[in-house]
Design a protein around this motif. Structure first.
Motif, PDB file in Angstrom:
ATOM      1  N   ALA A  72      29.113  18.167  37.067  1.00  0.00           N
ATOM      2  CA  ALA A  72      30.395  17.468  37.217  1.00  0.00           C
ATOM      3  C   ALA A  72      31.074  17.291  35.869  1.00  0.00           C
ATOM      4  CB  ALA A  72      30.185  16.118  37.898  1.00  0.00           C
ATOM      5  N   ASP A  73      30.297  16.954  34.849  1.00  0.00           N
ATOM      6  CA  ASP A  73      30.873  16.799  33.508  1.00  0.00           C
ATOM      7  C   ASP A  73      31.416  18.122  32.975  1.00  0.00           C
ATOM      8  OD1 ASP A  73      30.397  14.105  33.356  1.00  0.00           O
ATOM      9  OD2 ASP A  73      28.652  14.261  32.034  1.00  0.00           O
ATOM     10  N   ALA A  74      30.706  19.206  33.263  1.00  0.00           N
ATOM     11  CA  ALA A  74      31.088  20.506  32.706  1.00  0.00           C
ATOM     12  C   ALA A  74      32.252  21.144  33.440  1.00  0.00           C
ATOM     13  CB  ALA A  74      29.884  21.450  32.742  1.00  0.00           C
ATOM     14  N   ALA A  75      32.422  20.780  34.716  1.00  0.00           N
ATOM     15  CA  ALA A  75      33.421  21.471  35.540  1.00  0.00           C
ATOM     16  C   ALA A  75      34.843  21.248  35.046  1.00  0.00           C
ATOM     17  CB  ALA A  75      33.286  21.022  36.994  1.00  0.00           C
ATOM     18  N   THR A  83      36.249  11.816  43.866  1.00  0.00           N
ATOM     19  CA  THR A  83      34.833  11.839  43.514  1.00  0.00           C
ATOM     20  C   THR A  83      34.305  13.271  43.597  1.00  0.00           C
ATOM     21  OG1 THR A  83      34.573   9.638  44.467  1.00  0.00           O
ATOM     22  CG2 THR A  83      32.558  10.898  44.074  1.00  0.00           C
ATOM     23  N   PRO A  84      33.530  13.729  42.624  1.00  0.00           N
ATOM     24  CA  PRO A  84      32.968  15.081  42.725  1.00  0.00           C
ATOM     25  C   PRO A  84      32.237  15.288  44.047  1.00  0.00           C
ATOM     26  CG  PRO A  84      32.589  14.203  40.534  1.00  0.00           C
ATOM     27  CD  PRO A  84      33.162  13.073  41.345  1.00  0.00           C
ATOM     28  N   GLY A  85      32.510  16.413  44.705  1.00  0.00           N
ATOM     29  CA  GLY A  85      31.973  16.657  46.037  1.00  0.00           C
ATOM     30  C   GLY A  85      30.469  16.683  46.092  1.00  0.00           C
ATOM     31  N   GLU A  86      29.811  17.152  45.037  1.00  0.00           N
ATOM     32  CA  GLU A  86      28.353  17.229  45.081  1.00  0.00           C
ATOM     33  C   GLU A  86      27.725  15.847  45.013  1.00  0.00           C
ATOM     34  OE1 GLU A  86      24.967  20.364  43.521  1.00  0.00           O
ATOM     35  OE2 GLU A  86      26.812  20.115  42.358  1.00  0.00           O
ATOM     36  N   ILE A  87      28.379  14.892  44.373  1.00  0.00           N
ATOM     37  CA  ILE A  87      27.879  13.510  44.383  1.00  0.00           C
ATOM     38  C   ILE A  87      27.952  12.949  45.793  1.00  0.00           C
ATOM     39  CG2 ILE A  87      28.442  11.160  43.635  1.00  0.00           C
ATOM     40  CD1 ILE A  87      29.127  12.319  40.903  1.00  0.00           C
ATOM     41  N   ASN A 128      31.987  10.595  37.165  1.00  0.00           N
ATOM     42  CA  ASN A 128      31.064  11.694  37.485  1.00  0.00           C
ATOM     43  C   ASN A 128      29.618  11.226  37.616  1.00  0.00           C
ATOM     44  OD1 ASN A 128      33.280  13.385  37.263  1.00  0.00           O
ATOM     45  ND2 ASN A 128      32.748  14.095  35.208  1.00  0.00           N
ATOM     46  N   ARG A 129      29.419  10.003  38.078  1.00  0.00           N
ATOM     47  CA  ARG A 129      28.070   9.483  38.214  1.00  0.00           C
ATOM     48  C   ARG A 129      27.812   9.069  39.660  1.00  0.00           C
ATOM     49  NH1 ARG A 129      28.408  11.948  34.375  1.00  0.00           N
ATOM     50  NH2 ARG A 129      27.662  11.513  32.254  1.00  0.00           N
ATOM     51  N   ILE A 130      26.553   9.065  40.039  1.00  0.00           N
ATOM     52  CA  ILE A 130      26.144   8.739  41.406  1.00  0.00           C
ATOM     53  C   ILE A 130      26.114   7.221  41.546  1.00  0.00           C
ATOM     54  CG2 ILE A 130      24.255   8.882  43.070  1.00  0.00           C
ATOM     55  CD1 ILE A 130      23.514  11.571  41.689  1.00  0.00           C
ATOM     56  N   ALA A 131      26.941   6.694  42.423  1.00  0.00           N
ATOM     57  CA  ALA A 131      27.072   5.253  42.577  1.00  0.00           C
ATOM     58  C   ALA A 131      26.776   4.844  44.007  1.00  0.00           C
ATOM     59  CB  ALA A 131      28.485   4.802  42.185  1.00  0.00           C
ATOM     60  N   ILE A 132      26.098   3.711  44.146  1.00  0.00           N
ATOM     61  CA  ILE A 132      25.678   3.214  45.455  1.00  0.00           C
ATOM     62  C   ILE A 132      26.004   1.729  45.544  1.00  0.00           C
ATOM     63  CG2 ILE A 132      23.714   2.827  46.987  1.00  0.00           C
ATOM     64  CD1 ILE A 132      22.337   5.191  45.475  1.00  0.00           C
ATOM     65  N   LEU A 133      26.672   1.350  46.616  1.00  0.00           N
ATOM     66  CA  LEU A 133      26.942  -0.050  46.938  1.00  0.00           C
ATOM     67  C   LEU A 133      26.001  -0.487  48.044  1.00  0.00           C
ATOM     68  CD1 LEU A 133      29.032  -2.587  46.982  1.00  0.00           C
ATOM     69  CD2 LEU A 133      29.949  -1.404  48.975  1.00  0.00           C
ATOM     70  N   LEU A 182      35.493  12.511  31.356  1.00  0.00           N
ATOM     71  CA  LEU A 182      36.231  11.410  31.981  1.00  0.00           C
ATOM     72  C   LEU A 182      37.642  11.805  32.387  1.00  0.00           C
ATOM     73  CD1 LEU A 182      35.075   8.340  29.830  1.00  0.00           C
ATOM     74  CD2 LEU A 182      34.152   9.184  31.994  1.00  0.00           C
ATOM     75  N   GLY A 183      37.865  13.085  32.619  1.00  0.00           N
ATOM     76  CA  GLY A 183      39.195  13.550  33.012  1.00  0.00           C
ATOM     77  C   GLY A 183      39.685  12.954  34.309  1.00  0.00           C
ATOM     78  N   ARG A 184      38.789  12.795  35.287  1.00  0.00           N
ATOM     79  CA  ARG A 184      39.202  12.189  36.569  1.00  0.00           C
ATOM     80  C   ARG A 184      39.670  10.757  36.373  1.00  0.00           C
ATOM     81  NH1 ARG A 184      36.774  15.478  40.676  1.00  0.00           N
ATOM     82  NH2 ARG A 184      35.225  16.860  39.715  1.00  0.00           N
ATOM     83  N   LEU A 185      38.933  10.018  35.567  1.00  0.00           N
ATOM     84  CA  LEU A 185      39.289   8.630  35.304  1.00  0.00           C
ATOM     85  C   LEU A 185      40.598   8.546  34.538  1.00  0.00           C
ATOM     86  CD1 LEU A 185      38.574   5.620  35.356  1.00  0.00           C
ATOM     87  CD2 LEU A 185      37.207   6.003  33.284  1.00  0.00           C
TER      88      LEU A 185
END
Length: 525
Positions: A336-339, A228-232, A290-295, A485-488
């Protein structure tokens, strides 16, 4: 009638008296409220509620975003200053888009009820400031088929609704919160398409707990995958969660904390263990997009009404915080998308990571009651809490990593893999006919699970990469990792990924010791 309902009736009456669009009276009470929390909403109830909401307010737009296995359209309302419910209108707004989902497990119904109540409050004129910065996608009933399979005995000792609730899986028998990578269900494909089209910046997935008797009205989690991107992760753990927890404590006197269960492993003292890092789970999957997700997990043994309110309060505080930080949210996602991840070392497998020191966990107790219709025991939280210090296992440490290549070469005869990649929204392009220097994974051995899980026998590959030179065949495709979507993509196609296509058995007939894994890496640079 609850204090909250009475307050809403007063607000709605005042709005109507001033010429507002919302009728006074009980027109927008949920089924749970109308039955004093003995029952939960049916699919027809939810669709009717959303359609009437859209008819009563020009800022509420009704739509559907896919279908269930039994052909039910999955309903959603788009709320905000947009022309219509289309993804084009939402994205053109330039605002922060938040997706709110209930009922992925259809016995865990507090999110379904809370989201209807949230919409009702918006109709009554509350939270007007949100529309300055956000567009909301409200989807209360994701697992609509499971919702209709109501039994009084579903969810065992959960405290209500006594009139019964739906089942955990969908009509195929699949747990939809294990299907985000393999996409075996039409529901999972529908929501993957929604993520691609509407591209929400924030997604909130609403559940009810099982397990430990603790003293939290609700527990929560960020995405747990190490990639997961660290800034998220920082935005949630250092900002949103502490703020929301403090606001809930101050306003309602309730405690919220990170999701966990207290148990012992391997002869050690009990620890506070979160769930799983793998992206088959909704919030982990969204994190790899690269999106902010909350459970959220409302406490199973709180009363049904308290579970609904705990969920509603949580969503309200999240939206308040996102509203105040809307520009930051959009920046984090864009960065995150641009990195890109090409050339990075990313995790393929991971294990729970112990906290540096014990943390104080609020434990609780329950009292046993009798279900009035079945005679079976129910558990109700007691107003008891005590502190127990234990190590927390709330993050994950990689145990296997690989460098992300420039691209993957996917043979044309892997049609099912190509179809599923496209369903995730991953861009594919023709490989051409120019010879490529690649890395091929030579298989040493394959471990196959004896028993199926979610309809598939999972597999684990062992081996290593070796250089090779190939000429792509007609129809072969390339998927590049320098895209958002490179991480995925990395987690889906790497042979040793613990949640990729190989793991789920999609390539079982091609995986033999001594042979080469059919998807090749193009290392680049």
């Amino acid at each position: 009638m609850s204090v909250r309902v009475l307050r809403w009736l007063a607000v709605a009456g005042a709005v109507a008296a001033c010429g507002g669009p919302v009728p006074a009276g009980e027109a927008f009470l949920t089924r749970a409220e109308r039955t004093e929390y003995r029952e939960t909403s049916s699919y027809a109830d939810v669709v009717d509620f959303l359609e009437r909401a859209a008819a009563s307010d020009p800022s509420v737009h009704y739509t559907t975003y896919g279908y269930t296995n039994e052909g039910r359209p999955i309903p959603m309302v788009v709320v905000g200053d947009v022309e219509d419910a289309s993804a084009a209108s939402v994205r053109a707004s330039g605002k922060t888009v938040v997706y709110l989902q209930g009922n992925i497990h259809a016995g865990e119904v507090c999110g379904k009820e809370a989201l209807q109540m949230l919409l009702r409050d918006l109709l009554a004129g509350r939270h007007r400031e949100w529309r300055e910065s956000m567009v909301l996608l409200i989807a209360p009933i994701y697992n609509a088929d499971g919702n209709e399979r109501v039994l009084l005995t579903n969810r065992g000792r959960q405290h209500g609704p006594v009139g019964g609730m739906g089942q955990r899986p969908n009509a195929q028998g699949y747990d939809l919160n294990r299907d985000h990578m393999k996409l075996d269900s039409p529901e999972a494909r529908s929501v993957a398409r929604l993520f691609g089209q509407y591209d929400p910046h924030v997604a909130v997935d609403l559940h009810t707990t099982n397990g430990t008797q603790h003293a939290y009205h609700l527990t929560y989690s960020p995405p747990l995958h190490p990639n997961t991107p660290g800034e998220i992760d920082g935005f949630l753990r250092e900002g949103l969660f502490p703020h929301v927890t403090g606001e809930i404590r101050e306003k309602y006197g309730w405690e919220y904390y990170y999701y966990g269960n207290a148990f012992a492993r391997g002869g050690e003292a009990p620890g506070w263990y979160t769930f799983d890092h793998r992206p088959r789970f909704n919030n982990n999957y969204i994190g790899l997009r690269n999106r902010i997700a909350i459970l959220s997990e409302a406490y199973s043994y709180a009363s049904f009404e308290e579970r609904v309110l705990a969920t509603l309060y949580f969503v309200e505080e999240i939206l308040d915080y996102v509203h105040e930080h809307a520009a930051e949210v959009r920046r984090i996602v864009a960065d995150a998308d641009a990195a890109g991840v090409t050339g990075d070392m990313l995790a393929l497998r991971a294990v729970p990571e112990r906290s540096a020191a014990p943390v104080d966990i609020l434990m609780g107790a329950t009292v046993e009651e009798v279900h009035p219709l079945t005679g079976r025991p129910l558990l109700l939280r007691a107003d008891t809490q005590y502190v127990e210090a234990m190590y927390e296992y709330g993050t994950f440490a990689p145990t296997l990593v690989e460098r992300v290549p420039e691209a993957y070469l996917i043979p044309a005869d892997l049609g099912d893999v190509l179809t599923r990649l496209a369903a995730h929204g991953i861009a594919l392009e023709p490989a051409g006919a120019t010879p490529l220097e690649v890395e091929a994974f030579r298989i040493d051995s394959v471990q196959t699970a004896e028993r199926p899980f979610q309809g598939r026998n999972e597999q684990r590959l062992f081996g290593g990469y070796e250089p090779a030179r190939v000429t792509p065949a007609p129809g072969d495709m390339v998927a590049r990792t320098d895209r958002p979507l490179g991480r995925l993509l990395f987690s889906l196609v790497e042979p040793q990924s613990d949640d990729g296509f190989a793991n789920w058995g999609f390539l079982a007939d091609r995986l033999r010791p001594g042979e080469v894994y059919p998807i090749l890496r193009v290392p680049g640079g």
